[in-house]
Design a protein around this motif. Structure first.
Motif, short mmCIF file in Angstrom:
data_model
loop_
_atom_site.label_atom_id
_atom_site.label_comp_id
_atom_site.label_asym_id
_atom_site.label_seq_id
_atom_site.Cartn_x
_atom_site.Cartn_y
_atom_site.Cartn_z
N GLU A 9 0.83 -1.20 0.00
CA GLU A 9 0.00 0.00 0.00
C GLU A 9 0.87 1.26 0.00
O GLU A 9 0.68 2.18 0.80
N GLY A 57 -0.07 -5.58 5.98
CA GLY A 57 -1.35 -5.07 6.41
C GLY A 57 -2.42 -6.14 6.37
O GLY A 57 -2.20 -7.25 5.86
N GLY A 94 -10.11 2.18 2.11
CA GLY A 94 -9.44 0.99 2.61
C GLY A 94 -9.54 -0.20 1.69
O GLY A 94 -8.83 -1.19 1.87
N GLU A 95 -10.43 -0.14 0.68
CA GLU A 95 -10.56 -1.25 -0.26
C GLU A 95 -9.49 -1.14 -1.34
O GLU A 95 -9.39 -0.13 -2.03
N ARG A 98 -7.08 -1.59 16.15
CA ARG A 98 -5.82 -0.87 16.24
C ARG A 98 -5.69 -0.06 17.50
O ARG A 98 -4.60 0.44 17.79
N THR A 156 -6.78 2.76 -3.81
CA THR A 156 -7.44 2.42 -2.55
C THR A 156 -8.60 3.37 -2.32
O THR A 156 -8.43 4.59 -2.36
N ALA A 200 -11.14 -7.33 6.64
CA ALA A 200 -10.84 -7.86 5.31
C ALA A 200 -11.40 -9.27 5.22
O ALA A 200 -11.33 -10.05 6.17
N GLU A 240 -9.82 -2.22 11.19
CA GLU A 240 -9.76 -2.62 9.79
C GLU A 240 -10.37 -4.01 9.67
O GLU A 240 -10.24 -4.84 10.57
N GLU A 273 -9.04 -6.37 12.64
CA GLU A 273 -7.91 -5.89 13.43
C GLU A 273 -8.34 -4.64 14.20
O GLU A 273 -8.77 -3.65 13.60
N THR A 320 -12.55 -5.07 1.85
CA THR A 320 -11.75 -4.47 2.91
C THR A 320 -12.33 -3.12 3.28
O THR A 320 -12.94 -2.43 2.46
N SER A 336 -11.06 0.20 6.10
CA SER A 336 -10.03 0.61 7.04
C SER A 336 -10.29 2.03 7.51
O SER A 336 -10.52 2.93 6.71
N ARG A 392 -5.92 -9.29 16.34
CA ARG A 392 -6.69 -9.66 15.16
C ARG A 392 -7.61 -10.83 15.48
O ARG A 392 -7.22 -11.75 16.22
#
Length: 406
Positions: free
Chosen positions: A95, A370, A116-117, A402, A113, A191, A189, A400, A182, A184, A333
């Motif tokens: 990314e 990621g 987030g996708e 964060r 992106t 996926a 996040e 995930e 995905t 984010s 995660r």
């Protein structure tokens, strides 16, 4: 030749460069006016006018093995590129902007992106590139990704470009049902990955981030083919309806159970995992309706299997489920999966099993990528470890957390 990568940093110099505000405005104007089939050509033309030649848009195929080009009449002839082992794939996985020096200038690769996708990669050639222009091109790629998403709702051309072989009707339904693979934001996040991409039928997942609450569900409708896809559609529809009504997890289960029982024969059912994560605190709650227990991964290792009280699968009229909960630590995660991941038999006739899943999840996680790249790599690694076999739907969905205020 040696590759060079430039971090996306804010330009220190004042004012917009050649890939700055004027280019963004022209792209917006052109995208609103051209037919979808002319979109990639319009992007290339506007970039060429600013000094970026031979631009091409590369989209992920459905199996996420290749980046395939959206071609146009004057396209430079870029072919498909593997995600693993190519500079374009590196930009996607990491990314980040990747630059490859060549005889004609610098070949630049930027991830496309949107929210987030990871849609794919924008590639172009420039004579020179400083930090300010790198940052400007990153914003151009973000705009192009957003335009791809919006224009893709009114055409099949972008979808068809991503397909490498025919897709079943059941899979067509499932892919149209899915949210972005995905998502984010600063605190969390997610996926997901569906396998087999062109024949998936009964597996699906859904999620929504409402204020500080992430809602997520993973389901597996019994059977194969179109009937399983129809039942999965009903289950996800019921989940969304109940979720949007603002009821609790136990009530969501009850409503899904009622819908499936009313619409399908008594022997038909859906296993489901429904979750809620408070992204401001890390408090995770879940209800398990006959589904495989998720895994809690911390520092790349599975530290806990989130088993707990379960109720009957959706459609069987189970008792009101108990809600389990755990407090996550920043960086944790959650790995959710359907039974096709672990119940597949290898070529030697041995069931794949949860132990292998745990070992492979730890190995893939140590690569430090990621969440989207980890999810892709995990699904591919699991399939390879099963000897390439996927006789049942095999879906994974990762979350995930964060941490608050990240």
């Amino acid at each position: 030749m040696e590759e060079r990568e430039r971090d996306r940093v804010a330009p220190e110099a004042r004012g917009a460069g050649r890939f700055g505000g004027h280019l963004l405005g022209r792209l917006l104007d052109r995208a609103a006016a051209v037919q979808p089939r002319l979109f990639p050509s319009a992007v290339a033309q506007e970039l060429a006018a600013a000094g970026g030649r031979d631009a091409v848009l590369l989209l992920q195929d459905y199996e996420q093995l290749l980046l395939v080009p959206l071609t146009y009449d004057d396209c430079a002839g870029t072919g498909s590129q593997p995600i693993v082992g190519s500079p374009a794939g590196r930009a996607l996985v990491e990314e980040s902007l990747v630059v490859l020096p060549g005889v004609d200038g610098l070949r630049v690769y930027l991830p496309l992106t949107d929210g987030g996708e990871n849609l794919g990669v924008l590639a172009l050639t420039v004579d020179r590139l400083d930090d300010r222009e790198g940052a400007e091109l990153t914003r151009v790629a973000t705009l192009v990704a957003s335009l791809l998403t919006s224009r893709g709702r009114s055409t099949d051309l972008f979808t068809r470009a991503r397909r490498r072989r025919p897709m079943s009707v059941a899979a067509e339904i499932q892919w149209s049902l899915l949210p972005p693979l995905t998502m984010s934001v600063a605190e969390v996040e997610v996926a997901g990955f569906l396998e087999p991409a062109y024949e998936v039928a009964g597996d699906s997942f859904d999620y929504a981030l409402n204020a500080d609450t992430l809602h997520a569900a993973v389901i597996d409708a019994m059977g194969h083919g179109l009937k399983a896809a129809v039942m999965a559609t009903a289950a996800i529809g019921a989940y969304r309806h109940a979720r949007r009504a603002g009821v609790g997890l136990a009530e969501i289960y009850a409503y899904m159970d009622e819908v499936i029982a009313d619409q399908f024969d008594p022997e038909h059912f859906v296993t489901a995992q429904m979750m809620r994560l408070d992204v401001s605190t890390g408090r995770l709650q879940w209800v398990n309706a006959g589904h495989p227990a998720p895994l809690l991964v911390r520092d790349h290792d599975v530290v806990r299997i989130l088993d707990g009280p379960t109720t009957l699968p959706v459609g069987f009229g189970g008792e009101k489920p108990l809600v389990s909960e755990v407090n996550l630590q920043a960086g944790d995660r959650i790995v959710c999966f359907t039974d096709g991941v672990v119940e597949e038999h290898t070529s030697g006739g041995i069931q794949f099993g949860r132990t292998q899943l745990i070992d492979i999840a730890a190995r893939v996680g140590r690569a430090g990528n990621g969440l989207a790249a980890t999810t892709r790599a995990l699904s591919h690694a699991l399939k390879a470890a099963r000897g390439g076999r996927t006789s049942d739907d095999a879906t994974i969905f990762l979350i995930e957390w964060r941490g608050p205020g990240r």
